[in-house]
Design a protein around this motif. Structure first.
Motif, PDB file in Angstrom:
ATOM      1  N   PHE A 104     -76.338 -78.719  67.800  1.00  0.00           N
ATOM      2  CA  PHE A 104     -76.878 -79.828  68.585  1.00  0.00           C
ATOM      3  C   PHE A 104     -77.222 -80.969  67.644  1.00  0.00           C
ATOM      4  O   PHE A 104     -77.278 -80.798  66.426  1.00  0.00           O
ATOM      5  CB  PHE A 104     -78.117 -79.400  69.385  1.00  0.00           C
ATOM      6  N   TRP A 105     -77.398 -82.146  68.205  1.00  0.00           N
ATOM      7  CA  TRP A 105     -77.782 -83.301  67.397  1.00  0.00           C
ATOM      8  C   TRP A 105     -78.907 -84.033  68.107  1.00  0.00           C
ATOM      9  O   TRP A 105     -78.967 -84.090  69.318  1.00  0.00           O
ATOM     10  CB  TRP A 105     -76.590 -84.214  67.112  1.00  0.00           C
ATOM     11  N   ILE A 156     -84.318 -87.091  56.129  1.00  0.00           N
ATOM     12  CA  ILE A 156     -84.219 -88.549  56.234  1.00  0.00           C
ATOM     13  C   ILE A 156     -84.603 -89.204  54.912  1.00  0.00           C
ATOM     14  O   ILE A 156     -83.984 -90.187  54.486  1.00  0.00           O
ATOM     15  CB  ILE A 156     -85.101 -89.060  57.383  1.00  0.00           C
ATOM     16  N   GLN A 157     -85.605 -88.645  54.236  1.00  0.00           N
ATOM     17  CA  GLN A 157     -86.048 -89.206  52.954  1.00  0.00           C
ATOM     18  C   GLN A 157     -85.011 -89.006  51.856  1.00  0.00           C
ATOM     19  O   GLN A 157     -84.709 -89.919  51.094  1.00  0.00           O
ATOM     20  CB  GLN A 157     -87.377 -88.588  52.546  1.00  0.00           C
ATOM     21  N   PRO A 185     -77.347 -85.011  57.835  1.00  0.00           N
ATOM     22  CA  PRO A 185     -77.559 -86.381  58.335  1.00  0.00           C
ATOM     23  C   PRO A 185     -76.266 -86.966  58.889  1.00  0.00           C
ATOM     24  O   PRO A 185     -75.182 -86.777  58.320  1.00  0.00           O
ATOM     25  CB  PRO A 185     -78.011 -87.134  57.078  1.00  0.00           C
ATOM     26  N   LEU A 186     -76.354 -87.657  60.021  1.00  0.00           N
ATOM     27  CA  LEU A 186     -75.222 -88.398  60.596  1.00  0.00           C
ATOM     28  C   LEU A 186     -75.550 -89.882  60.488  1.00  0.00           C
ATOM     29  O   LEU A 186     -76.498 -90.355  61.116  1.00  0.00           O
ATOM     30  CB  LEU A 186     -75.006 -87.997  62.054  1.00  0.00           C
ATOM     31  N   THR A 187     -74.787 -90.617  59.683  1.00  0.00           N
ATOM     32  CA  THR A 187     -75.101 -92.015  59.413  1.00  0.00           C
ATOM     33  C   THR A 187     -74.279 -92.961  60.283  1.00  0.00           C
ATOM     34  O   THR A 187     -73.127 -92.673  60.634  1.00  0.00           O
ATOM     35  CB  THR A 187     -74.844 -92.357  57.928  1.00  0.00           C
ATOM     36  N   ILE A 196     -79.404 -86.419  63.538  1.00  0.00           N
ATOM     37  CA  ILE A 196     -79.467 -85.254  62.660  1.00  0.00           C
ATOM     38  C   ILE A 196     -78.698 -84.126  63.342  1.00  0.00           C
ATOM     39  O   ILE A 196     -79.014 -83.743  64.472  1.00  0.00           O
ATOM     40  CB  ILE A 196     -80.922 -84.831  62.408  1.00  0.00           C
ATOM     41  N   LEU A 197     -77.675 -83.637  62.666  1.00  0.00           N
ATOM     42  CA  LEU A 197     -76.879 -82.527  63.191  1.00  0.00           C
ATOM     43  C   LEU A 197     -77.523 -81.217  62.759  1.00  0.00           C
ATOM     44  O   LEU A 197     -77.784 -81.009  61.574  1.00  0.00           O
ATOM     45  CB  LEU A 197     -75.450 -82.600  62.672  1.00  0.00           C
ATOM     46  N   CYS A 198     -77.801 -80.358  63.725  1.00  0.00           N
ATOM     47  CA  CYS A 198     -78.438 -79.071  63.442  1.00  0.00           C
ATOM     48  C   CYS A 198     -77.489 -77.935  63.806  1.00  0.00           C
ATOM     49  O   CYS A 198     -76.857 -77.968  64.871  1.00  0.00           O
ATOM     50  CB  CYS A 198     -79.730 -78.919  64.237  1.00  0.00           C
TER      51      CYS A 198
END
Length: 379
Positions: A104-105, A156-157, A185-187, A196-198
């Motif tokens: 999921f994202w 994210i950091q 991370p998906l930019t 954010i892809l999980c």
């Protein structure tokens, strides 16, 4: 076509019958004074089909519609890109729907944006629309929400993927399940992290296998107690801790009096039942912090840590002897079973083997004294 060539030609010359019908309907609306917009497909003189976004604006003189201003924008390339993007998304969704992981994202605030079929089945949601807007608080792993939020903030950091970095224990379907977590991370085009892809991998079977292998390696299959290897390993660690934090400790080494006679008379099946009941009765009088192990056969050993004094050790020994007074019932048999116990308080300088040997010697002292009793070792 040239401008001159176009004048006087009906718009329907460039339309197939269905699009001509659509155009006539909208043109009639414009003649009645209503501005309209619609999409239409036209063909060039070379037969190439173009997709147009059309706006018709009625022009009035003295309140009467006298002509129609048409404005058309060629959106053929835009539509092609949209269709390719749609097909690409469909392909990606098809791929995601056919992998076993929960995928999921979510956006940077933790709101879910989409997921695969495996996720929807796992959380019992009918379609992707019902998933949108949910967060970790709505999921079976809701108790780990704060932990997952911290993981998202870290990602994210650092902008670095967190691959298989965490294992979550959850309750679902009436049983404990284990999930292994990865986050990526998906930019966006501008470089900002948009989503954010999980990926949650169900590792329950692996965990259960690990637990089963650990039990087989460290616990006795007949009684469920710690085995010799696990007891020795634990005792070594306790002695290391004893150097930093001295406590009163005791070992009790014991067995079942005249157990060979039970085996010889009634067989090993009855002997095994007696050993199981013997272990159960002892376990019932111990603290959760006490470690009871079966060394093999009818031999057992007990480690008592942090006891107040030697008198409390005597109380434990007396309890163990007392719980054996009731006959052991095996089928139609009623067997009288007793135990002899050797007790050795820890003395500075003893290693694990020496301490066990001292307690074993105390056991034989108890047996020579008539069995069904305990004796303390003299060191």
């Amino acid at each position: 076509m040239s401008r001159e060539g176009l004048i006087g030609v009906s718009a329907e010359a460039f339309l197939d019958p269905e699009n001509a019908r659509i155009t006539r309907a909208h043109f009639k609306q414009a003649l009645r004074g209503k501005a309209v917009s619609y999409h239409n497909l036209v063909q060039t003189s070379a037969g190439v089909e173009k997709d147009l976004s059309v706006v018709l604006v009625p022009l009035r003189v003295d309140g009467k519609v006298v002509s129609i201003l048409g404005i058309a924008k060629n959106i053929t390339e835009k539509k092609r890109i949209e269709q390719e993007l749609h097909r690409s998304r469909q392909t990606l969704q098809l791929v995601l729907d056919n992998i076993p992981q929960l995928v999921f994202w979510k956006d940077s605030t933790g709101v879910y944006q989409g997921g695969n079929r495996r996720l929807l089945e796992f959380i019992e949601v009918g379609n992707i629309q019902q998933l949108a807007g949910k967060s970790d608080r709505d999921m079976p792993w809701s108790e780990h929400t704060q932990t997952l939020l911290r993981d998202s903030e870290l990602l994210i950091q650092t902008r670095e993927p967190l691959l298989k970095h965490r294992e979550l224990a959850i309750q679902a379907d009436g049983r404990q399940l284990w999930l292994e977590v990865s986050m990526l991370p998906l930019t966006a085009l501008e470089g900002e992290i948009e989503n954010i892809l999980c990926v949650f991998d169900d590792i329950t079977e692996r965990k259960e296998t690990e637990v089963e292998l650990f039990k087989r390696a460290n616990y006795d299959s007949l009684t469920g107690l710690a085995n010799r290897a696990y007891f020795y390993h634990t005792l070594e660690n306790v002695l290391i801790e004893q150097l930093r934090n001295p406590r009163i400790m005791a070992l009790m080494y014991f067995d079942i009096d005249k157990f060979k006679g039970i085996n010889d008379t009634y067989g090993h099946d009855v002997g095994d039942k007696v050993i199981q009941e013997f272990a159960r009765r002892i376990s019932d009088v111990l603290r959760s912090s006490d470690l009871l192990a079966r060394l093999g056969g009818d031999e057992f050993i007990l480690l008592l840590c942090g006891v107040p004094n030697s008198d409390s050790v005597k109380i434990v020994a007396e309890k163990i002897i007392a719980v054996m007074k009731e006959p052991f019932v095996v089928g139609e048999l009623r067997l009288n079973v007793s135990t002899s116990i050797g007790v050795a308080l820890f003395q500075h300088g003893l290693n694990a083997d020496q301490w066990i040997k001292v307690s074993d010697q105390a056991l034989y002292t108890a047996k020579r004294a008539g069995r069904n009793g305990y004796r303390f070792a003299s060191v």
